[in-house]
Structure formats: structure tokens, C-alpha cells
Motif scaffolding. Structure first.
Motif, mmCIF file in Angstrom:
data_model
loop_
_atom_site.group_PDB
_atom_site.id
_atom_site.type_symbol
_atom_site.label_atom_id
_atom_site.label_comp_id
_atom_site.label_asym_id
_atom_site.label_seq_id
_atom_site.Cartn_x
_atom_site.Cartn_y
_atom_site.Cartn_z
ATOM 1 N N GLU A 99 -8.252 18.732 -9.860
ATOM 2 C CA GLU A 99 -8.242 17.804 -8.826
ATOM 3 C C GLU A 99 -6.878 17.404 -8.279
ATOM 4 N N ALA A 100 -5.856 17.419 -9.070
ATOM 5 C CA ALA A 100 -4.576 17.179 -8.711
ATOM 6 C C ALA A 100 -4.031 18.407 -7.872
ATOM 7 N N LEU A 101 -4.217 19.543 -8.268
ATOM 8 C CA LEU A 101 -3.860 20.889 -7.880
ATOM 9 C C LEU A 101 -4.413 21.063 -6.340
ATOM 10 N N PHE A 102 -5.560 20.657 -6.255
ATOM 11 C CA PHE A 102 -6.216 20.895 -4.767
ATOM 12 C C PHE A 102 -6.026 19.938 -3.934
ATOM 13 N N THR A 103 -5.741 18.695 -4.217
ATOM 14 C CA THR A 103 -5.959 17.309 -3.373
ATOM 15 C C THR A 103 -4.397 17.081 -2.682
ATOM 16 N N TRP A 104 -4.485 17.186 -1.637
ATOM 17 C CA TRP A 104 -3.335 16.769 -0.867
ATOM 18 C C TRP A 104 -3.578 16.315 0.543
ATOM 19 N N ASP A 105 -2.641 15.735 1.099
ATOM 20 C CA ASP A 105 -2.883 15.413 2.553
ATOM 21 C C ASP A 105 -1.453 15.357 3.216
ATOM 22 N N THR A 106 -1.440 16.176 4.185
ATOM 23 C CA THR A 106 -0.014 16.076 4.909
ATOM 24 C C THR A 106 0.168 15.071 5.709
ATOM 25 N N ALA A 107 -0.814 13.906 5.975
ATOM 26 C CA ALA A 107 -0.493 12.919 6.746
ATOM 27 C C ALA A 107 -0.072 11.668 5.939
ATOM 28 N N SER A 108 -0.025 12.082 4.482
ATOM 29 C CA SER A 108 0.318 10.913 3.372
ATOM 30 C C SER A 108 2.029 10.599 3.512
ATOM 31 N N GLY A 109 2.856 11.608 3.863
ATOM 32 C CA GLY A 109 4.019 11.280 3.812
ATOM 33 C C GLY A 109 4.768 12.065 2.951
ATOM 34 N N PHE A 110 3.920 12.596 1.960
ATOM 35 C CA PHE A 110 4.702 13.192 0.741
ATOM 36 C C PHE A 110 4.714 14.692 1.178
ATOM 37 N N VAL A 111 5.374 15.533 0.410
ATOM 38 C CA VAL A 111 5.653 16.821 0.665
ATOM 39 C C VAL A 111 5.208 17.730 -0.331
ATOM 40 N N PRO A 145 1.062 24.854 0.125
ATOM 41 C CA PRO A 145 1.485 25.391 1.535
ATOM 42 C C PRO A 145 3.063 25.390 1.171
ATOM 43 N N SER A 146 3.759 26.492 1.886
ATOM 44 C CA SER A 146 5.077 26.334 1.738
ATOM 45 C C SER A 146 5.601 25.303 2.685
ATOM 46 N N HIS A 147 6.852 24.997 2.693
ATOM 47 C CA HIS A 147 7.412 23.834 3.660
ATOM 48 C C HIS A 147 7.238 23.968 4.958
ATOM 49 N N GLU A 148 7.470 25.137 5.504
ATOM 50 C CA GLU A 148 7.021 25.597 6.974
ATOM 51 C C GLU A 148 5.676 25.400 7.355
ATOM 52 N N ALA A 149 4.686 25.962 6.490
ATOM 53 C CA ALA A 149 3.489 25.600 6.944
ATOM 54 C C ALA A 149 2.787 24.267 6.774
ATOM 55 N N TRP A 150 3.741 23.345 5.866
ATOM 56 C CA TRP A 150 3.202 21.897 5.566
ATOM 57 C C TRP A 150 3.579 21.252 6.859
ATOM 58 N N VAL A 151 4.823 21.793 7.453
ATOM 59 C CA VAL A 151 5.114 21.079 8.754
ATOM 60 C C VAL A 151 4.209 21.327 10.091
ATOM 61 N N GLU A 152 3.539 22.535 10.000
ATOM 62 C CA GLU A 152 2.581 22.892 10.940
ATOM 63 C C GLU A 152 1.269 22.259 10.733
ATOM 64 N N SER A 179 0.848 -1.240 -0.142
ATOM 65 C CA SER A 179 0.015 0.036 -0.161
ATOM 66 C C SER A 179 0.780 1.134 -0.064
ATOM 67 N N ILE A 180 2.143 1.032 0.182
ATOM 68 C CA ILE A 180 3.030 2.312 0.342
ATOM 69 C C ILE A 180 3.183 2.727 -1.023
ATOM 70 N N GLU A 181 3.135 3.994 -1.286
ATOM 71 C CA GLU A 181 3.054 4.609 -2.701
ATOM 72 C C GLU A 181 4.465 5.668 -2.674
ATOM 73 N N LEU A 182 5.063 5.698 -3.722
ATOM 74 C CA LEU A 182 6.320 6.570 -3.801
ATOM 75 C C LEU A 182 5.780 8.038 -4.024
ATOM 76 N N GLU A 210 -2.963 16.918 11.094
ATOM 77 C CA GLU A 210 -3.386 15.984 10.107
ATOM 78 C C GLU A 210 -4.419 16.783 8.709
ATOM 79 N N THR A 211 -3.922 17.801 8.435
ATOM 80 C CA THR A 211 -4.858 18.398 7.452
ATOM 81 C C THR A 211 -4.558 17.848 6.239
ATOM 82 N N ARG A 212 -5.892 18.018 5.654
ATOM 83 C CA ARG A 212 -5.895 17.458 4.195
ATOM 84 C C ARG A 212 -6.860 18.253 3.463
ATOM 85 N N GLN A 213 -6.589 18.457 2.151
ATOM 86 C CA GLN A 213 -7.522 19.141 1.282
ATOM 87 C C GLN A 213 -8.106 18.501 -0.103
ATOM 88 N N TRP A 214 -9.119 19.005 -0.680
ATOM 89 C CA TRP A 214 -9.535 18.553 -1.941
ATOM 90 C C TRP A 214 -10.447 19.763 -2.251
#
Length: 230
Positions: free
Chosen positions: A86-98, A129-136, A63-66, A141-145
Motif C-alpha cells: 500500500e505504501a509502495l503504490f500510494t502517492w499523490d502529486t498534489a500532496s506537496g511531497f516528492v 515516477p522520476s522527478h521530471e515525470a512527477w513535475v508533469e 492538517s499539514i503533514e511533513l 493532479e495525478t494520484r495512485q493507489w
């Protein structure tokens, strides 16, 4: 993807403020925003004279995606812009991605000639979000769509085509404005929280002009969020 060369004078940005339409033709010389990774200068360790047993490597979980899901291609511009939105606005900070991971999948469907790629990287950065904002945000566990309401060619695009000089816009270049609602949710003090707000933007894409050509469209540039063509 079959490469479609763009003319020397390229589209940089199209923005509408009130009733004023500005078409900027010609592209400046961009420096590279992200260079290649530098090779390690550390020498490789010398092998042992008597090698031991081979280490047992962990088996990756299926299940781990790169990286985030790729943007689905389409030769139909409206369908393609929907996938881009959809790709532009969809992200999940808990996914492990940056943020750069989400940028990469959009750049992958960018201008095949590479001329507009640096500008597209900068455009996408304005949506993430910037890298700093992403860390916060990761702490909560913020996500967006996005929920898309409408995708349409703005009336101002006709004016842009009328103003463009011959050769300034490649055949098949078209703009679509997307209106929708941006959703976010997360956890605050162990409580689920959510927020939403309307968003709008314009995507400039290059698509095949031959109906029999099934080559996917390419993403050229993006307007600033909430500053679309109308």
C-alpha cells in the motif's frame, strides 16, 4: 526495532523468468545513493545593536503533514507485506511531497543492519515516477493507489530455499508475491480521468522466527514490478 544481524552472504535479488529461478547470493559494495545535506557556509548575520520586537511566526496548520504516512509494522509477514504494498503504490502529486519522501518511509522499515538499504532505495525508485515525470504528473493532479487481490508465498520460494547454501539466507527470510490492480486518476482539460492496470511484484522480508517475538518484520528487497516470483 530490535536489530537482527544478517549473515555476510545476503540476498540481493530473486527473479523468475518462465520456469527459470535465479538466486543471487552475496552483496556487492554499494556507494551511497544519497549523501547528507551539506551545511551552509554562509556566516550567521550579526545581531542588531538594538533588537526590535520578536517576529510573529505563523502557526502551522494542523492538517499539514511533513511526510507521507509511515509504513505500519507487523511481526506477521503477510500483514507486513500488505502494508508495504500500500505504501509502495500510494502517492499523490498534489500532496506537496516528492518521490524521495515516499521512498523514505519504505526505507525506514528496511534492513535494520543497513546492508540492504542501498539496494532497497534503488528498488523503490523503480516503482516511483522520476522527478521530471512527477513535475508533469503534478500538472494533472495525478494520484495512485493499489487494490490488492492476493498475497501469497510463491512456489518458487521453496526452490530458492532448497538451492540456498547454509548461511545464505537469514532465518526468517521469506518472499511474498502480491497481485493487484494499480489505479490512477487525475484531471485532463478540466475533466476527471482514470486508468487502471494489473500489477504484480515480490517483496523479500525478514521476520521474527519466535512466535512470541513481536518485533516488526523488515523489508529487504523488491523484485522489479511485473517480474515477480511465481
Amino acid at each position: 526495532m530490535k536489530e537482527r544481524a544478517l549473515p555476510r552472504a545476503r540476498l540481493i535479488a530473486l527473479a523468475s523468468v518462465g520456469a527459470t529461478l535465479t538466486v543471487v547470493a552475496g552483496i556487492a559494495v554499494y556507494g551511497l545513493l544519497r549523501g547528507p545535506d551539506q551545511p551552509s557556509e554562509e556566516p550567521a548575520p550579526a545581531p542588531d545593536a538594538t533588537p526590535g520586537p520578536a517576529p510573529v511566526l505563523p502557526v502551522p496548520h494542523e492538517s499539514i503533514e511533513l511526510r507521507p504516512p509511515a509504513v505500519q509494522g507487523s511481526s506477521d509477514p503477510e500483514t507486513f507485506v500488505r502494508h508495504v504494498a500500500e505504501a509502495l503504490f500510494t502517492w499523490d502529486t498534489a500532496s506537496g511531497f516528492v518521490p524521495n519522501d515516499y521512498t523514505d518511509v519504505l526505507v525506514d522499515v528496511g534492513d535494520p543492519s543497513g546492508a540492504e538499504q542501498p539496494g532497497l532505495v534503488a528498488d523503490v525508485a523503480g516503482y516511483l515516477p522520476s522527478h521530471e515525470a512527477w513535475v508533469e504528473l503534478r500538472k494533472y493532479e495525478t494520484r495512485q493507489w493499489i487494490a490488492i487481490d492476493t498475497i501469497a508465498v510463491p512456489a518458487a520460494w521453496g526452490t530458492a530455499l532448497e538451492q540456498a547454501q547454509p548461511g545464505q539466507l537469514a532465518p526468517g527470510t521469506i518472499a511474498y508475491t502480491v497481485d493487484g490492480t494499480r489505479h490512477r486518476d487525475g484531471v485532463w482539460n478540466d475533466d476527471a480521468v482514470a486508468a487502471e492496470r494489473p500489477v504484480a511484484f515480490t517483496a523479500f522480508v525478514l521476520c521474527p522466527t519466535d512466535p512470541t517475538d513481536r518485533t516488526s518484520c523488515a523489508l529487504l528487497r523488491l523484485s522489479q514490478v511485473d517480474h515477480p516470483l511465481r
